[in-house]
Design a protein around this motif. Structure first.
Motif, PDB file in Angstrom:
ATOM      1  N   CYS A 171      17.659   0.173   3.602  1.00  0.00           N
ATOM      2  CA  CYS A 171      16.716   1.400   3.921  1.00  0.00           C
ATOM      3  C   CYS A 171      15.636   0.758   4.733  1.00  0.00           C
ATOM      4  CB  CYS A 171      16.024   1.869   2.581  1.00  0.00           C
ATOM      5  SG  CYS A 171      14.682   3.057   2.852  1.00  0.00           S
ATOM      6  N   VAL A 172      15.882   1.222   6.097  1.00  0.00           N
ATOM      7  CA  VAL A 172      15.270   0.760   7.349  1.00  0.00           C
ATOM      8  C   VAL A 172      14.110   1.574   7.739  1.00  0.00           C
ATOM      9  CG1 VAL A 172      15.540  -0.602   9.333  1.00  0.00           C
ATOM     10  CG2 VAL A 172      17.165  -0.894   7.483  1.00  0.00           C
ATOM     11  N   GLY A 173      12.893   1.105   8.222  1.00  0.00           N
ATOM     12  CA  GLY A 173      11.882   1.511   9.212  1.00  0.00           C
ATOM     13  C   GLY A 173      10.909   2.544   8.723  1.00  0.00           C
ATOM     14  N   ASN A 174      10.664   2.508   7.231  1.00  0.00           N
ATOM     15  CA  ASN A 174       9.715   3.403   6.718  1.00  0.00           C
ATOM     16  C   ASN A 174       8.364   3.011   7.060  1.00  0.00           C
ATOM     17  OD1 ASN A 174       8.404   5.078   5.016  1.00  0.00           O
ATOM     18  ND2 ASN A 174       8.313   3.356   3.361  1.00  0.00           N
ATOM     19  N   ALA A 175       7.887   3.921   7.769  1.00  0.00           N
ATOM     20  CA  ALA A 175       6.471   3.863   8.246  1.00  0.00           C
ATOM     21  C   ALA A 175       5.192   4.342   7.295  1.00  0.00           C
ATOM     22  CB  ALA A 175       6.200   4.478   9.524  1.00  0.00           C
ATOM     23  N   GLU A 176       5.505   5.222   6.235  1.00  0.00           N
ATOM     24  CA  GLU A 176       5.056   5.707   5.417  1.00  0.00           C
ATOM     25  C   GLU A 176       4.667   4.785   4.040  1.00  0.00           C
ATOM     26  OE1 GLU A 176       4.585  10.271   3.767  1.00  0.00           O
ATOM     27  OE2 GLU A 176       6.444   9.194   3.114  1.00  0.00           O
ATOM     28  N   THR A 177       3.771   3.890   4.177  1.00  0.00           N
ATOM     29  CA  THR A 177       3.676   2.665   3.229  1.00  0.00           C
ATOM     30  C   THR A 177       2.326   2.763   2.392  1.00  0.00           C
ATOM     31  OG1 THR A 177       2.850   1.171   4.972  1.00  0.00           O
ATOM     32  CG2 THR A 177       5.087   1.349   4.237  1.00  0.00           C
ATOM     33  N   ASP A 178       1.572   3.662   2.657  1.00  0.00           N
ATOM     34  CA  ASP A 178       0.130   3.956   2.069  1.00  0.00           C
ATOM     35  C   ASP A 178       0.239   4.292   0.498  1.00  0.00           C
ATOM     36  OD1 ASP A 178      -0.702   3.396   4.319  1.00  0.00           O
ATOM     37  OD2 ASP A 178      -1.517   5.256   5.096  1.00  0.00           O
ATOM     38  N   ASP A 179       1.375   5.050   0.217  1.00  0.00           N
ATOM     39  CA  ASP A 179       1.323   5.357  -1.255  1.00  0.00           C
ATOM     40  C   ASP A 179       2.182   4.401  -2.003  1.00  0.00           C
ATOM     41  OD1 ASP A 179       2.140   6.861  -3.550  1.00  0.00           O
ATOM     42  OD2 ASP A 179       2.243   8.907  -2.787  1.00  0.00           O
ATOM     43  N   GLU A 180       1.482   3.675  -2.769  1.00  0.00           N
ATOM     44  CA  GLU A 180       1.867   2.755  -3.477  1.00  0.00           C
ATOM     45  C   GLU A 180       3.099   3.081  -4.581  1.00  0.00           C
ATOM     46  OE1 GLU A 180      -0.871  -0.085  -5.242  1.00  0.00           O
ATOM     47  OE2 GLU A 180      -1.937  -0.451  -3.682  1.00  0.00           O
ATOM     48  N   TYR A 194      13.687  -2.751   4.164  1.00  0.00           N
ATOM     49  CA  TYR A 194      12.711  -3.255   5.355  1.00  0.00           C
ATOM     50  C   TYR A 194      11.906  -2.194   5.864  1.00  0.00           C
ATOM     51  CZ  TYR A 194      16.332  -7.055   5.739  1.00  0.00           C
ATOM     52  OH  TYR A 194      17.235  -7.880   5.240  1.00  0.00           O
ATOM     53  N   ASP A 195      10.533  -2.164   5.461  1.00  0.00           N
ATOM     54  CA  ASP A 195       9.663  -1.186   5.921  1.00  0.00           C
ATOM     55  C   ASP A 195       9.416  -1.527   7.574  1.00  0.00           C
ATOM     56  OD1 ASP A 195       7.778  -2.999   6.132  1.00  0.00           O
ATOM     57  OD2 ASP A 195       6.798  -2.640   4.331  1.00  0.00           O
ATOM     58  N   LEU A 196       8.849  -0.756   7.990  1.00  0.00           N
ATOM     59  CA  LEU A 196       8.604  -0.837   9.644  1.00  0.00           C
ATOM     60  C   LEU A 196       8.052  -2.280  10.041  1.00  0.00           C
ATOM     61  CD1 LEU A 196       8.888   0.500  12.270  1.00  0.00           C
ATOM     62  CD2 LEU A 196       6.571   1.292  12.303  1.00  0.00           C
TER      63      LEU A 196
END
Length: 298
Positions: A171-180, A194-196
């Motif tokens: 799972c690659v590129g997630n930019a929506e990482t604010d919501d824990e 792999y987040d962004l």
């Protein structure tokens, strides 16, 4: 790209919740929109197949806790049948959506064919249970569903649960990482995440090479690429359902996709979420097509 190409058109939008100003999400227009700007003709496909989607609805189902599950399941089954009927080991398959829920039909088809990996390139992780979804839209939960999280009706079509093993997914590129709470679901899974930020740190090509190494070591039967265009930076692709400022650029996309597309085990790629209603003059679409054609034809 030495293989012949089949294009599958899946103009489907029931995985999305329409916005207040919309009659329905415009993503179902994407196959015709890309055709208008010569995407199809430049690729010169061997075949073009199309499966029309049902009329738009927003029917929330209490049992599954998502919208439009019956239509989504029926469409996924028809998708799977269409793909399998026209399956050719020597052909590269391009699936044009539609929203991200079209992944389910392809996932069912691939599970029929064997044990496949999934490279999930998306500006969101889409790996949440229905209780965390504000909209109930399956397009925001599709990665969870294809890996077995969610109601059995969606996750166990044809008794195939899970369609992809978590350990075989990047799972690659997630930019929506604010919501824990949202992010914790995928972090605590066996998905390679792999987040962004981590994608940039690890390297775009290196991340794809890591995936291909996994495919080889596990001797998977093949793999599929999900490409949601909202993984691109908003400056170059604002015509999406859920906009975010940050994202990758076309050079990054090239580094990611070329190693994957060159690999003989690549079954194909799906393109989702580009909404023609948000790019009425085709400004962003033309550049998108130009770049994607270059990548596919290399």
């Amino acid at each position: 790209m030495r293989k012949e190409i089949n294009i599958f058109e899946f103009p489907f939008n029931l995985g999305l919740t329409k916005k207040k100003h919309e009659i329905e999400p415009g993503v179902k227009k994407l196959p015709d929109w890309l055709r208008k700007f010569d995407f199809h003709s430049q690729l010169d496909p061997k075949n073009i197949f199309r499966l029309e989607g049902p009329e738009y609805a927003m029917n929330f189902d209490q049992e599954t806790q998502v919208k439009n599950p019956i239509q989504i399941i029926e469409y996924a089954q028809k998708q799977s049948e269409l793909i399998l009927k026209n399956y050719d080991q020597n052909t590269f398959n391009i699936m044009i959506g539609g929203d991200c829920s079209i992944l389910i039909g392809t996932a069912v088809a691939l599970k029929t064919l064997g044990n496949f990996g999934l490279f999930y390139l998306d500006g969101h992780s889409d790996f949440i249970p229905p209780r965390l979804s504000l909209s109930g839209g399956v397009a925001g939960m599709d990665l969870a569903i294809v890996s077995g999280m969610g109601h059995e009706k969606l996750t166990n079509i044809n008794g195939f649960k899970p369609y992809f093993l978590e350990e075989n997914i990047f799972c690659v590129g997630n930019a929506e990482t604010d919501d824990e709470e949202y992010v914790s679901e995928v972090i605590n899974s066996d998905v390679h995440y792999y987040d962004l930020e981590n994608l940039r740190e690890n390297g775009f090509r290196k991340t794809s090479e890591n995936f291909l190494k996994m495919v080889q070591e596990k001797d998977l039967d093949g793999f599929f690429i999900h490409f949601d265009v909202d993984v691109l930076n908003d400056k170059i692709m604002p015509a999406v359902d859920s906009r975010m400022e940050d994202g990758i650029d076309y050079n990054n996309l090239k580094e990611i996709l070329i190693p994957l597309l060159e690999n003989t085990k690549c079954f194909g790629i799906e393109i989702t979420i580009l909404d023609p209603d948000y790019d009425t003059d085709g400004l962003y679409t033309k550049v998108f097509i130009e770049n994607l054609i270059q990548i596919i034809k290399l």
